[in-house]
Design a protein around this motif. Structure first.
Motif, PDB file in Angstrom:
ATOM      1  N   THR A 367       0.835  -1.212   0.000  1.00  7.78           N
ATOM      2  CA  THR A 367       0.000   0.000   0.000  1.00  7.78           C
ATOM      3  C   THR A 367       0.861   1.249   0.000  1.00  7.78           C
ATOM      4  O   THR A 367       0.541   2.238   0.646  1.00  7.78           O
ATOM      5  N   THR A 368       1.977   1.174  -0.698  1.00  8.59           N
ATOM      6  CA  THR A 368       2.838   2.337  -0.885  1.00  8.59           C
ATOM      7  C   THR A 368       3.246   2.417  -2.342  1.00  8.59           C
ATOM      8  O   THR A 368       3.278   1.403  -3.050  1.00  8.59           O
ATOM      9  N   THR A 448      -6.940   7.913  -0.482  1.00 11.58           N
ATOM     10  CA  THR A 448      -7.890   6.811  -0.382  1.00 11.58           C
ATOM     11  C   THR A 448      -8.003   6.119  -1.737  1.00 11.58           C
ATOM     12  O   THR A 448      -7.730   6.714  -2.778  1.00 11.58           O
ATOM     13  N   PHE A 449      -8.422   4.853  -1.707  1.00 14.27           N
ATOM     14  CA  PHE A 449      -8.546   4.123  -2.959  1.00 14.27           C
ATOM     15  C   PHE A 449      -9.665   3.092  -2.838  1.00 14.27           C
ATOM     16  O   PHE A 449     -10.135   2.770  -1.741  1.00 14.27           O
ATOM     17  N   ASN A 467      -9.969   1.333   6.768  1.00 15.54           N
ATOM     18  CA  ASN A 467      -9.012   2.216   7.446  1.00 15.54           C
ATOM     19  C   ASN A 467      -7.581   1.956   6.978  1.00 15.54           C
ATOM     20  O   ASN A 467      -6.647   1.866   7.771  1.00 15.54           O
ATOM     21  N   ILE A 468      -7.438   1.809   5.683  1.00 17.76           N
ATOM     22  CA  ILE A 468      -6.120   1.582   5.079  1.00 17.76           C
ATOM     23  C   ILE A 468      -5.922   2.633   3.998  1.00 17.76           C
ATOM     24  O   ILE A 468      -6.747   2.769   3.091  1.00 17.76           O
ATOM     25  N   GLY A 469      -4.855   3.370   4.095  1.00 11.63           N
ATOM     26  CA  GLY A 469      -4.563   4.391   3.101  1.00 11.63           C
ATOM     27  C   GLY A 469      -3.456   3.934   2.161  1.00 11.63           C
ATOM     28  O   GLY A 469      -2.684   3.014   2.457  1.00 11.63           O
ATOM     29  N   ASP A 639      -6.284   3.377  15.492  1.00 11.14           N
ATOM     30  CA  ASP A 639      -7.585   3.653  16.098  1.00 11.14           C
ATOM     31  C   ASP A 639      -7.739   5.108  16.512  1.00 11.14           C
ATOM     32  O   ASP A 639      -8.830   5.534  16.890  1.00 11.14           O
ATOM     33  N   VAL A 640      -6.658   5.884  16.443  1.00  9.94           N
ATOM     34  CA  VAL A 640      -6.742   7.283  16.845  1.00  9.94           C
ATOM     35  C   VAL A 640      -7.713   8.042  15.957  1.00  9.94           C
ATOM     36  O   VAL A 640      -8.495   8.878  16.414  1.00  9.94           O
TER      37      VAL A 640
END
Length: 1298
Positions: A367-368, A448-449, A467-469, A639-640
């Protein structure tokens, strides 16, 4: 501008209606193209004729001004004859703007006002009127007639009037001429609406008498809406066998009697369409699948539709003879329906279509990516092959204004890349190039994707839902070979560059040496290495080009990017042999020396074997566990964003920043006074004085004079903080700012004489300096909350998590993993990770929490509470003192675990109990209950049934407290306790004491005294042991003698690591080495520094993020920008740059890191409602000191007096110092802040803290403190303030309120 002297009747301004202007025209102005016309325009308020010389009319036609002269007749303007023209051949009419201009006697032009926007219409009869029917039905006022087989203006027609055709002269237009039909074919069942097209097809729908298709009439009823005058008429077909038939029609002539038959050869075909196949035969139930239908005569008819069952399949492209494409609608999983097509209501069916499971995506990796994209993402899931269209869609919050293919909003740009599906469980996508939407200066950009998979809408927001960028990093840079050539000297080739290892692995980078691909052996941020081919590859590059020099060319393919590095040359064969011979000889010599050396060192090597094994194991552990630990921390901190950060309230923030360590604090309520009105009047007068700039300036200067040296530092700070609150409550921060700038200017001027410029603003001992600190804290609040708080809190969470991965001594605060070398555990503690299963009152699992078997019971309770309450404010959740930990040993047996066991009074130290002492196994079920009540903690509810009540036995011991007296300590006796079958509760002790208690007897309660955390924050920070252990409030410091007992956890004595400097004389010079002392050497043999380095590696990313966010120019508050500009101006005014260029940087350093950021980093509990442990505070202290050192303009060399912690970040310090310089430069070059902008910012700062404290009580506290201060001074010292305060004092005295 029109002056009144042009019109003597106007003696005073009367508004726009009194100006010279055009009036609205009574009729529409029509100007035929190329025909001369004059124009009469009505006006009003024209200037006196003696003041005008000429008039002119003009039209703006297709951007060209066409003009004519005009004459004035009173209020009427007569525009002269002129033929106006336009060139467009596809516009029948053109609206143009009229303008009238007049010139005064001084030859100055003026334009008449046109409040009614007067316009004219230019027109051409021949445009869009190609036949007689359309010509004669045009608007009568245009005067268009059919003349000479074309549409012309009546006055332009050259033939006799009797040969014209007009709308009402009863002349006939030419016969209709048919040119085509639409559609060309229809089903044999009929019901097709056919449009017949041509010329002169009637002057109205009523003039079309019939349409014939073959020998059958085509019905006209109800189709008038389709009719176009002269151009087309539509009708509905009847059924007929498959055939091709001619089309004809009849219209009534203009004379009302003539029947005019059509001409032209136009045919219509009756056909039978059929479906032969379609694909795919299945698709996701969500719909959106692209289905291709094959067949014959599929483009038959006008209204062609497709269906799956009774649900439409939307046709998305024109239907051809053999193919139609449609998109499926939503269905139900497993549903099967027949696919069919409808041709003007005639249905043709095919085989069944199945609605399958929707695609589900479970994992995306990596995811990069780099900004230029091109990195392959592997997508895993289920049913991926049910979708026909698979694409990756990336949404970027654009910072660059550019057009894009798809736009989701004013600031978002979407990038779409196709994906390749490789089966039901895997597909591969490529990241897009987003360089058009981001700034290259950004260190990274998270976006986002989602995925476009037919109509499965849930996948469009996959990253948000999970919650994954997707993180994008700047593109790498590769350096070309020096002089464009690399000479091979070994098997390894290293290519240098920047940002090489961001978002890529060594297996993804391709290196070509000529046409040969070489394996990458390592990849780092600034270097890339590969194994070269043994033989020199052919000349040229990997595409077969670039062969001019006869050498192979090295290229690097990095995702979407390709870099030409340069040529490579291999040595000749003779040189290679010689080199090999030399290498062989050297190898032999080295081998002999090595054997000799190893023989001598063998004994010593055996002695150090254990140390080497330990080091190897630890380093291997660091290598293997580093990525997992980083992942765990990333998962823990993610979770923040969901739960938010536990900010302290505005009031607590102001109290922490302004009044920490002070005895006085403002209150929120007003005290009651007998003569309240008199007191209030006096305080309002006092408040008005403080709002006077001159008084406030003298007030501060007087308190800070040397004659006021008897005022203590705490009193000065209290006065400054109370004064700050008063200025906030009065909304006069702008006045305080003005005064502070004046005082700073004066201090800078005074410092010139003593060369003390570098020391300015470095302390907080005076009222002025404390006011400056308070001002900075208030102005930075918005930046802190909106920008900096997140990376600071994430850093705190990362350090906390990393620290809790190893043992922590609850008494000393020393930890296995820490950034603070002096806070490391010296002894090696063997430990195991346990998972405790936390149950609620029904016995259901609510959480699984990882702990260590060497954790004390208090530590375990804190970890469970942290997991249950996540990021909730610490003050609103229970603490470890308020709950008990119950271990469910067996079905009906419960054991309350505590830190301490029963023991007699003794001076011997006693260890605190751990999970290992109680032999708690992995995955043991536990419950938290309220202390002494047997009820589950609020989230869990009661856990015990009637027969399972928890009881406690206590005895009292006397323990010396801090004040030298004694206090009672109640110690519980729950160890080794079990429930009996008879319903009693047995409590065995070390002295074999047993007592059976009936449920009917009253149960003793454990009472705890819980102090408000906000009020005791400073006290708790000073007491190491109280934070974590129970009932130890009366223990002495470990350095003092003890008459009672002293508990300990992992070690009985806290020791620190120290360094020594040893110097020897060698060859006439002194050589000094830094080493650990004997005690520290013993610890070093246990490899403690590697533990520090591993902790640093785990959290380094979060340290970098925090530094970059704090030092972001974009988020710099306007107040700080204004203050920095003030320092720059002062430095320029006194030419301090030539004296010492670091002076103004030192001022800025003393303002930001010294007064705020270092303190905020070291004490995150000033900002967040948290309770940092001693071990976490020790690590945060290292980061806070690093931030301070990064701003230090002096680069001190590390030596004997240096803390070992300084060595830890010695390399990063240079990087951060460079970042600080860039920050200062960026702020200096940013847009200047005006005084108005600053006041707006200060007003917002005041609003943040308005209403938090009582204005009246704050003024009273300040007044009382001033009276105490003034009484401690000599009479001569009071003259400055006395006269100004006398009136307030007298008012208070009259009311006897003091």
């Amino acid at each position: 501008m029109l002056h009144s002297y042009f019109n003597p009747a106007l003696s005073s301004p009367k508004g726009p209606g009194s100006c010279p202007q055009l009036l609205a025209q009574n009729t529409k102005v029509l100007l035929p193209n190329g025909i001369e016309r004059s124009l009469q325009v009505m006006t009003t308020n024209l200037p006196d004729q003696t003041q005008t010389s000429s008039f002119e009319c003009s039209f703006d036609i297709e951007g060209i001004r066409q003009t004519t002269t005009a004459q004035r007749n009173d209020d009427t303007i007569m525009c002269g004859m002129k033929a106006y023209t336009y060139t467009s051949t596809d516009e029948a009419e053109l609206i143009v703007k009229l303008t009238i201009e007049w010139t005064d006697t001084s030859n100055n032009p003026h334009i008449l006002d046109d409040l009614f926007s007067n316009k004219a219409t230019l027109y051409k009869c021949g445009v869009l009127k190609p036949d007689c029917s359309q010509c004669v039905t045009a608007r009568p006022e245009l005067e268009c007639v059919w003349c000479n087989a074309m549409c012309e203006l009546r006055e332009s027609c050259t033939t006799a009037e009797g040969e014209w055709v007009t709308h009402n002269n009863n002349a006939n237009c030419p016969d209709p001429v048919l040119q085509g039909v639409y559609p060309l074919s229809g089903p044999i069942e009929g019901n097709t609406i056919v449009s017949v097209m041509g010329t002169d097809i009637g002057t109205g729908f009523h003039t079309v008498l019939n349409v014939m298709i073959g020998d059958q009439e085509c019905h006209l009823d109800g189709l008038e809406a389709y009719y176009e005058i002269g151009h087309s008429v539509s009708c509905l077909t009847q059924s007929r066998v498959e055939s091709v038939v001619p089309v004809s029609l009849t219209v009534r002539g203009g004379d009302g009697t003539a029947l005019q038959e059509s001409k032209g050869n136009v045919n219509f075909q009756y056909r039978v369409p059929s479906i032969t196949s379609f694909s795919p035969r299945f698709g996701p139930a969500a719909g959106g699948t692209r289905i291709t239908i094959n067949g014959m005569a599929l483009n038959t008819g006008r209204n062609i539709q497709a269906f799956i069952g009774d649900k439409a399949c939307i046709i998305t492209s024109p239907v051809t003879e053999t193919e139609a494409v449609c998109t499926s609608s939503e269905g139900s999983i497993g549903q099967t329906e027949v696919l069919k097509m409808s041709f003007d209501g005639s249905d043709k069916t095919s085989e069944v279509y199945t609605f399958s499971n929707n695609p589900v995506i479970t994992e995306v990796s990596p995811t990069t990516s780099i900004y230029s994209g091109g990195r392959e993402m592997v997508v895993r899931g289920t049913h991926l092959d049910t979708a026909q269209m698979a694409s990756l869609i990336v949404t970027v919050a654009s910072q660059i204004t550019k057009r894009s293919v798809r736009s989701e909003g004013p600031n978002n740009i979407e990038f779409v890349e196709s994906c390749a599906v490789e089966g039901s469980e895997i597909m591969r996508c490529t990241t897009p190039n987003i360089t058009s939407a981001v700034s290259r200066s950004q260190s990274k950009h998270t976006v986002t994707f989602g995925f476009i998979m037919d109509g499965v809408s849930d996948l469009l927001t996959w990253s948000k839902d999970n919650n994954i960028g997707l993180e994008f990093f700047p593109d790498p840079e590769y350096d070309e070979f020096e002089n464009g050539l690399f000479e091979k000297k070994g098997e390894l080739m290293t290519i240098m560059g920047k940002l090489i290892n961001k978002a890529i692995t060594e297996s993804e980078v391709i290196i070509y040496v000529g046409p040969v691909r070489s394996d990458v052996t390592f990849i780092e941020e600034t270097a890339l290495g590969c194994i070269l081919p043994k033989e020199q590859p052919p000349a040229g590059d990997f595409t077969g080009q670039d062969k001019e020099r006869g050498l192979p060319v090295v290229w690097v393919v990095h995702s979407n990017l390709e870099f030409r590095i340069g040529y490579i040359s291999y040595p000749s064969a003779n040189v290679t042999i010689a080199v090999l011979a030399v290498i062989g000889a050297l190898t032999f010599i080295i081998l002999v020396c090595t054997v000799t050396y190893l023989t001598i060192r063998l004994k010593r090597a055996r002695r150090d074997a254990d140390l080497l094994v330990l080091k190897k194991d630890l380093l291997e552990d660091v290598k293997k566990g580093l990525s997992q630990r980083k992942f765990d921390i990333l998962r823990l901190t993610s979770d923040v964003e969901e739960s938010g950060m536990p900010f302290v309230s505005h009031r607590d923030y102001a109290t922490n920043m302004l009044f920490i360590g002070q005895e006085v604090q403002p209150t929120t309520t007003d005290e009651e006074y007998g003569e309240y009105a008199m007191v209030e009047e006096a305080m309002m007068m006092f408040s008005e004085l403080l709002g006077n700039k001159d008084f406030l300036l003298i007030f501060i200067q007087t308190l800070d004079t040397r004659s006021c040296s008897k005022i203590s530092v705490k009193e000065r700070q209290s006065i400054a903080s109370l004064l700050t609150v008063t200025m906030v409550l009065n909304d006069t921060l702008d006045i305080l700012t003005d005064v502070l700038l004046t005082l700073m200017s004066q201090k800078i001027k005074d410092a010139q004489a003593t060369n003390q410029e570098l020391l300015l603003f470095s302390k907080t001992d005076s009222v002025f300096e404390k006011l400056l600190s308070n001002w900075v804290s208030l102005c930075l609040y918005d930046q802190l909350k909106n920008h900096t708080a997140y990376p600071l809190f994430v850093l705190y969470r990362a350090i906390k998590y990393r620290t809790e991965q190893g043992p922590i001594d609850v008494v000393t605060g020393q930890a296995e993993f820490s950034l603070n070398f002096e806070n490391l555990l010296q002894e090696t503690v063997n430990f195991n990770i346990l998972t405790l299963v936390v149950l609620n009152r029904e016995g259901h699992v609510i959480k699984e929490v990882k702990v260590l078997d060497v954790d004390t019971i208090s530590q375990v309770k804190e970890k469970i509470l942290d997991a249950l309450h996540l990021n909730k404010p610490y003050s609103s959740r229970p603490n470890a003192n308020q709950v008990s930990l119950v271990w469910h040993q067996r079905k009906n047996e419960r054991l309350i675990l505590t830190d301490k066991s029963i023991r007699p009074l003794t001076n011997k130290p006693s260890p605190l109990k751990t999970l290992k002492d109680f032999q708690v196994p992995d995955r043991a079920p536990v419950t938290l209950v309220d202390e002494g009540t047997g009820q589950a903690e609020s989230c869990c509810g009661p856990v015990h049934q009637d027969q399972d009540k928890i009881t406690h036995e206590y005895f009292t011991v006397q323990v010396e407290n801090r004040s030298g007296g004694y206090q009672n300590q109640h110690l519980a006796m729950e160890a080794e306790s079990t429930f009996t079958e008879e319903g009693g509760y047995c409590v065995p002790t070390k002295g074999s004491i047993q007592q059976k208690i009936s449920h009917n007897e009253p149960q003793p309660e454990l009472t705890t005294n819980v102090t408000d955390s906000a009020q005791q924050k400073q006290y708790e920070r000073e007491t190491d042991y109280e934070l974590m252990s129970l009932d130890n409030a009366g223990l002495e410091d470990e350095e003092q003698d003890q008459e009672g007992f002293r508990d300990w956890h992992l070690t009985q004595k806290k020791e620190s690591f120290r360094i020594e400097e040893r110097c020897t004389e060698q060859q006439g010079s002194k050589l000094c080495c830094i080493s650990l002392n004997k005690q520290s050497q013993w610890a070093a043999n246990k490899v403690p520094f590697q533990r520090v380095l591993s902790s640093k590696s785990v959290i380094q990313e979060y340290v970098d993020n925090m530094f970059q966010t704090i030092l972001s120019v974009e988020s710099a508050p306007k107040a700080i920008k204004f203050l920095f500009d003030f320092f720059d101006d002062q430095a320029d005014m006194y030419d301090l740059k030539s004296k010492d260029p670091e002076i103004k940087c030192a001022w800025k350093n003393n303002i930001l890191p010294l007064r705020f950021w270092s303190n905020a980093i070291k004490h995150p509990d000033y900002i967040f409602d948290i309770q940092p442990t001693l071990s976490v505070e020790a690590s945060m202290d290292v980061i806070g000191q690093l931030f301070h050192d990064a701003h230090d303009t002096k680069t001190d060399k590390l030596g004997q007096e240096s803390s070992i912690n300084k060595f830890l970040y010695s390399r990063e310090k240079t990087k951060y110092q460079r970042l600080v310089r860039q920050y200062y430069k960026g702020v200096e070059e940013s847009t200047p802040v005006t005084t108005q902008d600053l006041n707006t910012e200060l007003q917002k700062a005041s609003q943040n803290f308005t209403g938090l404290f009582s204005k009246f009580s704050t003024l009273m506290q300040l007044w009382d403190l001033l009276l105490v201060v003034l009484k401690t001074k000599d009479q001569s010292d009071q003259k400055h303030l006395g006269c100004l305060l006398q009136e307030v004092k007298e008012t208070l005295s009259r009311g006897d309120a003091l």
